[in-house]
Design an enzyme around this catalytic site. Structure first.
Site, PDB file in Angstrom:
ATOM      1  N   GLY A  11       0.839  -1.203   0.000  1.00  0.00           N
ATOM      2  CA  GLY A  11       0.000   0.000   0.000  1.00  0.00           C
ATOM      3  C   GLY A  11       0.872   1.251   0.000  1.00  0.00           C
ATOM      4  N   ARG A  72       1.287  -5.222  -5.585  1.00  0.00           N
ATOM      5  CA  ARG A  72       1.317  -6.401  -4.728  1.00  0.00           C
ATOM      6  C   ARG A  72       1.532  -7.574  -5.675  1.00  0.00           C
ATOM      7  NH1 ARG A  72      -3.085  -3.571  -1.327  1.00  0.00           N
ATOM      8  NH2 ARG A  72      -1.907  -3.017   0.524  1.00  0.00           N
ATOM      9  N   ASP A 103       5.032  -4.352   6.423  1.00  0.00           N
ATOM     10  CA  ASP A 103       5.622  -5.630   6.863  1.00  0.00           C
ATOM     11  C   ASP A 103       5.651  -6.691   5.767  1.00  0.00           C
ATOM     12  OD1 ASP A 103       2.895  -5.847   6.971  1.00  0.00           O
ATOM     13  OD2 ASP A 103       2.832  -6.767   8.965  1.00  0.00           O
ATOM     14  N   THR A 125       3.965   3.190   5.707  1.00  0.00           N
ATOM     15  CA  THR A 125       2.559   2.746   5.697  1.00  0.00           C
ATOM     16  C   THR A 125       1.757   3.684   6.589  1.00  0.00           C
ATOM     17  OG1 THR A 125       1.027   1.083   6.567  1.00  0.00           O
ATOM     18  CG2 THR A 125       3.227   0.992   7.451  1.00  0.00           C
ATOM     19  N   ASP A 127      -0.548   2.826   8.369  1.00  0.00           N
ATOM     20  CA  ASP A 127      -1.078   2.074   9.508  1.00  0.00           C
ATOM     21  C   ASP A 127      -0.257   2.231  10.800  1.00  0.00           C
ATOM     22  OD1 ASP A 127      -2.924   1.139   7.668  1.00  0.00           O
ATOM     23  OD2 ASP A 127      -1.811  -0.724   7.291  1.00  0.00           O
ATOM     24  N   ASP A 129       1.940   0.273  11.876  1.00  0.00           N
ATOM     25  CA  ASP A 129       1.844  -1.040  12.540  1.00  0.00           C
ATOM     26  C   ASP A 129       3.157  -1.832  12.515  1.00  0.00           C
ATOM     27  OD1 ASP A 129       1.864  -1.423   9.816  1.00  0.00           O
ATOM     28  OD2 ASP A 129       0.260  -2.907   9.779  1.00  0.00           O
ATOM     29  N   ARG A 171      -5.692  -1.303   8.986  1.00  0.00           N
ATOM     30  CA  ARG A 171      -5.621  -2.769   8.883  1.00  0.00           C
ATOM     31  C   ARG A 171      -5.907  -3.386  10.249  1.00  0.00           C
ATOM     32  NH1 ARG A 171      -3.352  -5.699   4.428  1.00  0.00           N
ATOM     33  NH2 ARG A 171      -2.419  -3.812   3.618  1.00  0.00           N
TER      34      ARG A 171
END
Ligand code: ADP
Ligand code: F6P
Length: 319
Positions: A11, A72, A103, A125, A127, A129, A171
């Site tokens: 992403g 992707r 990740d 990202t 996120d 995360d 996510r």
């Protein structure tokens, strides 16, 4: 090391362009040839790479998205795909790779490193995360997009005395929801990291309503479930008029904030320095405002921790 490559994968995130610029310029500063690889690992397997000059990255620092495009690729997850990618790198003589992504992309970088191509990852990202860094590139911009959107929703929520559920991305992580909830003064923040009973959300809403609150904002992290469903349940149970906004991909675009541009520039330059120092299979990051680096495998094996003090604070401030 004379030639390095840079690619963006997974992403996209605002600030990726600033990071690409930093990798290219810092590489050239050190006398390296830098190759931009288009469309992530998919493009790498297809040999989509071209030499970057100083001017190739002009006029991009302020743009969202990624000038190298992202992708992707299922094919790259296979041994054959990875061998093909390595063949393409060897054809051009690229000896090291900077991988910008999340990740998933770092798993790809770890595989290439294990097969003899030194890789350095830059966490990009929205996120946030990823462990081993306090912030990922793109998080701050997405956060500010949510804040701006929620401010607008608050205006109409007040006029109509409504309750709003705002579903945000992230996510499986609750960072965007938690930080925006705090910044927007939300009544409740619902995140995967904390199992808030539905009754408590309703209780809080009704308490606010009873003391004359004109509106309520509930921020829901997408990792918990559907905002539409939650909105329906809230309206049925509380009898308060409720609307739902799913912010969606606007959170991924837009001009990167100053914070993201600075972070991306620092991490991009650091990644090149690390490759030249002979490091490989690492991710660069920022912790307590100091640039750090960690082994990618350990980053992948360590769960990202959300600052739960912020969660407690949201609760304390929205009584
Ligand atoms: P992100 O980097 O944002 O987490 P993805 O999880 O979609 O995004 O991963 C991006 C790409 O990284 C995948 O499409 C794939 O090409 C590569 N990748 C992900 N997991 C692996 C893996 N286990 N082995 C090799 N490559 C992987
Ligand atoms: O990882 C970034 C992210 O925007 C997540 O927040 C979201 O769940 C996902 O990507 C959306 O992916 P796609 O762009 O494939 O819809």
């Amino acid at each position: 090391m004379k030639k390095i490559g840079v690619l963006t994968s997974g992403g996209d995130a605002p600030g990726m362009n600033a990071a690409i610029r930093a990798v290219v310029r810092k590489g050239i500063y050190h006398g390296l040839e830098v190759y931009g690889i288009s469309n992530g690992f998919q493009g790498l397997m297809e040999g989509k790479m071209k030499r970057m000059e100083l001017g190739s990255v002009g006029d991009i620092i302020h743009r969202g998205g990624t000038m190298l495009f992202s992708a992707r690729s299922e094919n790259f997850k296979t041994d054959e795909g990875q061998e093909l990618a390595i063949e393409q790198l060897k054809k051009v003589g690229i000896e090291g790779l900077v991988v910008l992504g999340g990740d998933g992309s770092f798993q790809g970088a770890a595989k290439l490193t294990a097969k003899g191509i030194p890789c350095v990852g830059i966490p990009c990202t929205i996120d946030n995360d990823i462990s081993g860094t306090d912030f990922t590139v793109g998080f701050d911009t997405a956060l500010n997009t949510i804040i701006e959107a929620t401010d607008k929703i608050r205006d109409t929520a007040t006029s109509h005395e409504r309750t709003y559920v705002i579903e945000v991305m992230g996510r499986d992580a609750g960072d965007l929801a938690l930080w925006s909830g705090l910044a927007n003064g939300a009544e409740s923040v619902i995140i995967p990291e904390r199992n808030e009973p539905f009754e408590k959300i309703i209780e809080r809403l009704q308490r606010g309503h009873a003391r004359g609150k004109k509106h309520s904002i509930i921020i829901l992290a997408e990792g918990v479930g559907s905002g539409i469903e939650l909105g329906k349940r809230i309206e049925e149970t509380s009898k308060l008029e409720t609307r739902v906004t799913v912010l969606g991909h606007i959170q991924r675009g837009g001009q990167p904030t100053g914070f993201d541009r600075v972070l991306a520039s620092r991490l991009g330059a650091k990644a090149v320095d690390m490759l030249l120092d002979g490091e490989s299979g690492i991710m660069v990051g920022i912790q307590n405002n100091q640039l750090t680096h960690h082994n990618i495998e350990s980053v992948l094996n360590t769960p990202h921790n959300l600052d739960m003090n912020l969660y407690e604070l949201v609760g304390e401030l929205s009584i």
